[in-house]
Design an enzyme around this catalytic site. Structure first.
Site, short mmCIF file in Angstrom:
data_model
loop_
_atom_site.label_atom_id
_atom_site.label_comp_id
_atom_site.label_asym_id
_atom_site.label_seq_id
_atom_site.Cartn_x
_atom_site.Cartn_y
_atom_site.Cartn_z
N ASP A 1 -9.74 39.09 -1.19
CA ASP A 1 -10.89 39.32 -0.32
C ASP A 1 -11.56 40.61 -0.75
O ASP A 1 -10.88 41.61 -0.97
CB ASP A 1 -10.45 39.40 1.14
N HIS B 1 4.66 25.68 2.75
CA HIS B 1 4.72 27.13 2.51
C HIS B 1 4.42 27.80 3.84
O HIS B 1 3.34 27.61 4.41
CB HIS B 1 3.66 27.51 1.46
C1 LIG Z 1 -1.92 30.87 -0.27
C2 LIG Z 1 -2.86 32.05 -0.13
C3 LIG Z 1 -2.39 33.34 -0.37
C4 LIG Z 1 -3.23 34.44 -0.26
N1 LIG Z 1 -2.73 35.70 -0.52
C5 LIG Z 1 -3.56 36.77 -0.54
C6 LIG Z 1 -3.10 38.09 -0.90
O1 LIG Z 1 -1.92 38.29 -1.17
N2 LIG Z 1 -4.00 39.11 -0.92
C7 LIG Z 1 -5.32 38.92 -0.62
O2 LIG Z 1 -6.09 39.87 -0.68
N3 LIG Z 1 -5.79 37.70 -0.26
C8 LIG Z 1 -4.95 36.62 -0.22
N4 LIG Z 1 -5.43 35.38 0.12
C9 LIG Z 1 -6.85 35.25 0.52
C10 LIG Z 1 -7.76 35.06 -0.70
O3 LIG Z 1 -7.66 36.18 -1.54
C11 LIG Z 1 -9.18 34.90 -0.18
O4 LIG Z 1 -9.34 33.67 0.46
C12 LIG Z 1 -10.27 35.15 -1.23
O5 LIG Z 1 -11.50 35.29 -0.53
C13 LIG Z 1 -10.43 34.02 -2.23
O6 LIG Z 1 -9.43 34.02 -3.18
P1 LIG Z 1 -9.29 32.76 -4.18
O7 LIG Z 1 -8.24 33.09 -5.16
O8 LIG Z 1 -9.18 31.53 -3.41
O9 LIG Z 1 -10.74 32.87 -4.88
P2 LIG Z 1 -11.56 31.91 -5.82
O10 LIG Z 1 -10.84 30.68 -6.17
O11 LIG Z 1 -12.07 32.77 -6.93
O12 LIG Z 1 -12.79 31.48 -4.88
C14 LIG Z 1 -13.49 32.47 -4.12
C15 LIG Z 1 -14.85 31.93 -3.72
O13 LIG Z 1 -15.73 31.95 -4.83
C16 LIG Z 1 -16.27 30.66 -5.05
N5 LIG Z 1 -16.41 30.50 -6.50
C17 LIG Z 1 -15.44 30.37 -7.42
N6 LIG Z 1 -15.94 30.30 -8.66
C18 LIG Z 1 -17.27 30.42 -8.53
C19 LIG Z 1 -18.36 30.46 -9.44
N7 LIG Z 1 -18.16 30.37 -10.77
N8 LIG Z 1 -19.61 30.62 -8.94
C20 LIG Z 1 -19.83 30.73 -7.61
N9 LIG Z 1 -18.84 30.71 -6.69
C21 LIG Z 1 -17.58 30.56 -7.14
C22 LIG Z 1 -15.28 29.70 -4.43
O14 LIG Z 1 -15.89 28.46 -4.09
C23 LIG Z 1 -14.87 30.49 -3.20
O15 LIG Z 1 -15.83 30.42 -2.20
C24 LIG Z 1 -4.60 34.26 0.07
C25 LIG Z 1 -5.07 32.96 0.33
C26 LIG Z 1 -4.23 31.87 0.25
C27 LIG Z 1 -4.75 30.49 0.54
#
Ligand SMILES: Cc1cc2nc3c(=O)[nH]c(=O)nc-3n(C[C@H](O)[C@H](O)[C@H](O)COP(=O)(O)OP(=O)(O)OC[C@H]3O[C@@H](n4cnc5c(N)ncnc54)[C@H](O)[C@@H]3O)c2cc1C
Length: 275
Positions: free
Chosen positions: A99, A256
């Site tokens: 985030d 999970h």
């Molecule tokens: C199982 C799980 C564990 C988590 N653990 C943590 C943690 O330890 N620490 C933490 O800070 N947060 C954690 N989170 C929250 C997560 O970091 C947030 O939801 C974050 O906002 C998105 O991470 P992501 O890896 O899903 O991002 P991404 O997969 O990169 O997606 C983020 C957003 O960007 C959009 N997007 C992706 N690629 C593109 C592109 N090329 N162009 C335009 N838009 C795009 C996607 O549609 C999405 O809306 C966790 C979430 C889950 C489900």
């Protein structure tokens, strides 16, 4: 196909928190999870805590999976941390964008999680089992459901091995998401993330920010209990056990649990499921 069960913790900030987490782990270890994962603060807030917690888990003889978020990070930071994890004989990473902390203007050298997955694969081959996040009710910042699905496919194509979902209370959202992803040719296991219910106001706040829908009937019922935490907990246990049962019966490849560092609710759900 064998099922994967895992428990998630956050890094404790105080010595009491560390001790509480040790106790929680001892209680949950009896269920023989595939791994214990530890969250990671985007922008660096809990990075030391994550490392300390995963070291302790590994030293106890369990598999630890650190979460690794890339927002605000450089390739050099990430490379260094991956090497540390590898030296600790860690084989599983939960790879995330993270985030974006309020006030952060620079993304860093990775924009999205698919770039992090690609980087880990390129640098470390098959050493790490890479988990990514999935959003059955779609990520709150996604431009559209279609775009979010395309993003999930990109993470799979970048080399993810499996996925863990954001929590949700509607099993149909999960099954529909899995169908959509399968129709796009992605076969990796998508394990539902399960959030036990303890406290209504905290859950409502968190759900609003992460885009998890609390069904109206459940929201109103939980709300009506006010400060009656015993009733909230009892309803929560019924609802979440039923959700887990439906998911497993419908073919989910495991569960999970977002434990919030407490073993009580999760243990009760586990026992009720007869796992
Ligand atoms: C199982 C799980 C564990 C988590 N653990 C943590 C943690 O330890 N620490 C933490 O800070 N947060 C954690 N989170 C929250 C997560 O970091 C947030 O939801 C974050 O906002 C998105 O991470 P992501 O890896 O899903 O991002 P991404 O997969 O990169 O997606 C983020 C957003 O960007 C959009 N997007 C992706 N690629 C593109 C592109 N090329 N162009 C335009 N838009 C795009 C996607 O549609 C999405 O809306 C966790 C979430 C889950 C489900």
């Amino acid at each position: 196909m064998s099922q994967t069960f895992s428990f998630e913790f956050f890094p404790p900030k105080t010595p009491e928190g560390v001790e509480k987490l040790r106790n929680t782990r001892r209680q949950l270890a009896q269920f023989k999870p595939a791994f214990f994962s530890v969250t990671f603060g985007a922008g660096g807030t809990t990075q030391e805590g994550t490392l300390a917690a995963v070291r302790e888990i590994q030293a106890e003889g369990f598999a630890a999976a650190p979460h690794l978020s890339c927002v605000g990070a450089t390739r050099a930071n990430v490379a260094e941390l991956l090497q540390i994890y590898r030296n600790e004989n860690i084989h599983r990473i939960v790879a995330l964008r993270g985030d974006i902390p309020s006030g952060m203007v620079e993304f860093g050298e990775f924009r999205y999680a698919n770039e992090l997955v690609e980087f880990i694969r390129r640098e470390h081959g098959d050493w790490f089992h890479i988990e990514v996040a999935a959003y059955p009710e779609y990520h709150p910042q996604a431009r559209s459901a279609h775009d979010d699905l395309a993003n999930f496919v990109r993470k799979a194509q970048a080399g993810a091995n499996s996925a863990i979902t954001q929590y949700f209370f509607n099993p149909d959202a999960y099954f529909a998401f899995v169908d959509e992803v399968r129709a796009r040719g992605v076969t990796l296991p998508i394990v539902p993330g399960i959030m036990p219910i303890n406290n209504f106001s905290q859950l409502a706040r968190f759900s609003d920010s992460c885009g998890a829908e609390i069904p109206r009937w459940l929201r109103l019922k939980l709300q009506s209990y006010g400060d009656d935490t015993a009733s909230i907990k009892a309803l929560g246990l019924d609802v979440i056990t039923d959700l887990c049962r439906k998911l497993l019966e419908g073919g989910a490849p495991g569960l999970h649990f977002y434990t919030l560092n407490a073993a009580g609710n999760v243990s009760t759900i586990w026992q009720r499921l007869g796992l």
